[in-house]
Design a protein around this motif. Structure first.
Motif, PDB file in Angstrom:
ATOM      1  N   ASN A   1       0.700  -1.325   0.112  1.00 56.08           N
ATOM      2  CA  ASN A   1       0.103  -0.140  -0.055  1.00 56.08           C
ATOM      3  C   ASN A   1       1.050   1.374  -0.079  1.00 56.08           C
ATOM      4  O   ASN A   1       0.337   2.195  -0.466  1.00 56.08           O
ATOM      5  CB  ASN A   1      -0.867  -0.098   1.110  1.00 56.08           C
ATOM      6  CG  ASN A   1      -2.021  -0.931   1.087  1.00 56.08           C
ATOM      7  OD1 ASN A   1      -2.474  -1.369   0.009  1.00 56.08           O
ATOM      8  ND2 ASN A   1      -2.492  -1.153   2.302  1.00 56.08           N
ATOM      9  N   GLU A   2       2.052   1.259   0.542  1.00 55.36           N
ATOM     10  CA  GLU A   2       3.156   2.156   0.419  1.00 55.36           C
ATOM     11  C   GLU A   2       3.862   2.568  -0.566  1.00 55.36           C
ATOM     12  O   GLU A   2       3.965   3.788  -1.054  1.00 55.36           O
ATOM     13  CB  GLU A   2       3.924   2.028   1.901  1.00 55.36           C
ATOM     14  CG  GLU A   2       3.249   1.891   2.967  1.00 55.36           C
ATOM     15  CD  GLU A   2       4.081   1.485   4.389  1.00 55.36           C
ATOM     16  OE1 GLU A   2       5.285   1.543   4.085  1.00 55.36           O
ATOM     17  OE2 GLU A   2       3.562   1.142   5.523  1.00 55.36           O
ATOM     18  N   THR A   3       4.292   1.475  -1.385  1.00 51.22           N
ATOM     19  CA  THR A   3       5.263   1.332  -2.529  1.00 51.22           C
ATOM     20  C   THR A   3       5.018   0.146  -3.292  1.00 51.22           C
ATOM     21  O   THR A   3       4.707  -0.728  -2.515  1.00 51.22           O
ATOM     22  CB  THR A   3       6.638   1.679  -2.176  1.00 51.22           C
ATOM     23  OG1 THR A   3       7.376   2.005  -3.169  1.00 51.22           O
ATOM     24  CG2 THR A   3       7.419   0.757  -1.388  1.00 51.22           C
ATOM     25  N   ASP A   4       5.500   0.195  -4.685  1.00 45.65           N
ATOM     26  CA  ASP A   4       5.213  -0.872  -5.461  1.00 45.65           C
ATOM     27  C   ASP A   4       6.128  -2.059  -5.485  1.00 45.65           C
ATOM     28  O   ASP A   4       5.972  -3.035  -5.858  1.00 45.65           O
ATOM     29  CB  ASP A   4       4.934  -0.671  -6.891  1.00 45.65           C
ATOM     30  CG  ASP A   4       3.628   0.201  -7.086  1.00 45.65           C
ATOM     31  OD1 ASP A   4       2.815   0.189  -6.258  1.00 45.65           O
ATOM     32  OD2 ASP A   4       3.452   1.057  -7.910  1.00 45.65           O
ATOM     33  N   SER A   5       7.288  -1.845  -4.672  1.00 41.66           N
ATOM     34  CA  SER A   5       8.362  -2.570  -4.785  1.00 41.66           C
ATOM     35  C   SER A   5       9.177  -2.758  -3.548  1.00 41.66           C
ATOM     36  O   SER A   5       9.459  -1.683  -2.896  1.00 41.66           O
ATOM     37  CB  SER A   5       9.423  -2.397  -5.985  1.00 41.66           C
ATOM     38  OG  SER A   5       8.963  -2.436  -7.072  1.00 41.66           O
ATOM     39  N   TYR A   6       9.639  -3.840  -3.055  1.00 41.17           N
ATOM     40  CA  TYR A   6      10.418  -3.963  -1.941  1.00 41.17           C
ATOM     41  C   TYR A   6      11.510  -5.183  -2.202  1.00 41.17           C
ATOM     42  O   TYR A   6      11.216  -6.192  -3.077  1.00 41.17           O
ATOM     43  CB  TYR A   6       9.870  -4.525  -0.671  1.00 41.17           C
ATOM     44  CG  TYR A   6       8.834  -3.397  -0.034  1.00 41.17           C
ATOM     45  CD1 TYR A   6       9.426  -2.639   0.722  1.00 41.17           C
ATOM     46  CD2 TYR A   6       7.468  -3.474  -0.347  1.00 41.17           C
ATOM     47  CE1 TYR A   6       8.556  -1.742   1.455  1.00 41.17           C
ATOM     48  CE2 TYR A   6       6.737  -2.653   0.108  1.00 41.17           C
ATOM     49  CZ  TYR A   6       7.246  -1.421   1.034  1.00 41.17           C
ATOM     50  OH  TYR A   6       6.605  -0.723   1.617  1.00 41.17           O
ATOM     51  N   THR A   7      12.603  -5.225  -1.716  1.00 41.99           N
ATOM     52  CA  THR A   7      13.418  -6.267  -1.899  1.00 41.99           C
ATOM     53  C   THR A   7      12.921  -7.372  -0.586  1.00 41.99           C
ATOM     54  O   THR A   7      12.291  -6.880   0.458  1.00 41.99           O
ATOM     55  CB  THR A   7      15.089  -5.807  -1.319  1.00 41.99           C
ATOM     56  OG1 THR A   7      15.219  -5.396  -0.218  1.00 41.99           O
ATOM     57  CG2 THR A   7      15.647  -4.950  -2.400  1.00 41.99           C
ATOM     58  N   PHE A   8      13.386  -8.458  -0.891  1.00 46.01           N
ATOM     59  CA  PHE A   8      13.191  -9.600   0.072  1.00 46.01           C
ATOM     60  C   PHE A   8      13.632  -9.082   1.604  1.00 46.01           C
ATOM     61  O   PHE A   8      12.990  -9.357   2.502  1.00 46.01           O
ATOM     62  CB  PHE A   8      13.540 -10.982  -0.108  1.00 46.01           C
ATOM     63  CG  PHE A   8      13.063 -11.940   0.576  1.00 46.01           C
ATOM     64  CD1 PHE A   8      11.998 -12.533   0.831  1.00 46.01           C
ATOM     65  CD2 PHE A   8      14.161 -12.619   1.554  1.00 46.01           C
ATOM     66  CE1 PHE A   8      11.639 -13.342   1.604  1.00 46.01           C
ATOM     67  CE2 PHE A   8      13.720 -13.438   2.582  1.00 46.01           C
ATOM     68  CZ  PHE A   8      12.399 -14.065   2.543  1.00 46.01           C
TER      69      PHE A   8
END
Length: 176
Positions: free
Chosen positions: A85-92
């Motif tokens: 909901n905050e951003t479209d991408s994250y690293t694991f």
């Protein structure tokens, strides 16, 4: 974001024997759980309330472009999905740091989301710390309501089954 929760209670004896694992729940639910804990302890003084996030489930309503879907997920999957909901991408690694879920557990809960293409990653089988996991706004599925499974770890499951059988054997001994 409107949040609604319905907890189901069982005594400790009714839950399967399982170690509690860490999980940092989303901020949207954290205030709700604190409020409910206050209510519960006022209604039932002396009782201890423990949240078993590893055994929970949730229903999330998600927007994929103009399409709306309802995802039935585990509490761990919910915690990870709500990050998007905050951003479209994250690293694991970032997902691990934000949720505090055990790496193997997180990987087992992310794998089905990647396999169904709710989330996108370079590999669905093995997830490394630096792998980028992205929300898929073009996700499409024929059903409105989708139950997302989890990937079971064979070695961990057999160890847990062994421990459970030992506990059951001990509990079934006669007391004289």
């Amino acid at each position: 974001v409107q949040t609604c929760a319905l907890p189901i209670f069982l005594t400790i004896g009714n839950w399967p024997v399982q170690e509690n694992t860490n999980c940092k729940i989303p901020e949207e639910l954290e205030s709700w759980t604190k409020l409910f804990e206050k209510y519960y302890t006022n209604m039932h003084p002396g009782r201890v309330l423990k949240w078993a996030y590893s055994l929970g489930s949730a229903e999330l309503r998600a927007n994929f472009g103009s399409k709306k879907k309802e995802l039935v997920v585990t509490s761990y999957q919910m915690s990870m999905l709500m990050l998007f909901n905050e951003t479209d991408s994250y690293t694991f690694e970032e997902i691990y740091n934000r949720t505090l879920i055990d790496r193997e557990e997180a990987s087992n809960h992310l794998a089905p989301l990647i396999h169904l293409k709710v989330l996108l990653a370079k590999s669905e089988n093995e997830i490394n710390d630096n792998d980028v996991i992205t929300f898929n706004p073009n996700f499409n599925h024929k059903n409105y309501r989708i139950k997302i499974p989890i990937k079971k770890s064979k070695t961990k499951q057999s160890d847990q089954e062994q421990k459970t059988l030992e506990v059951i054997t001990i509990e079934r001994k006669y007391c004289i």
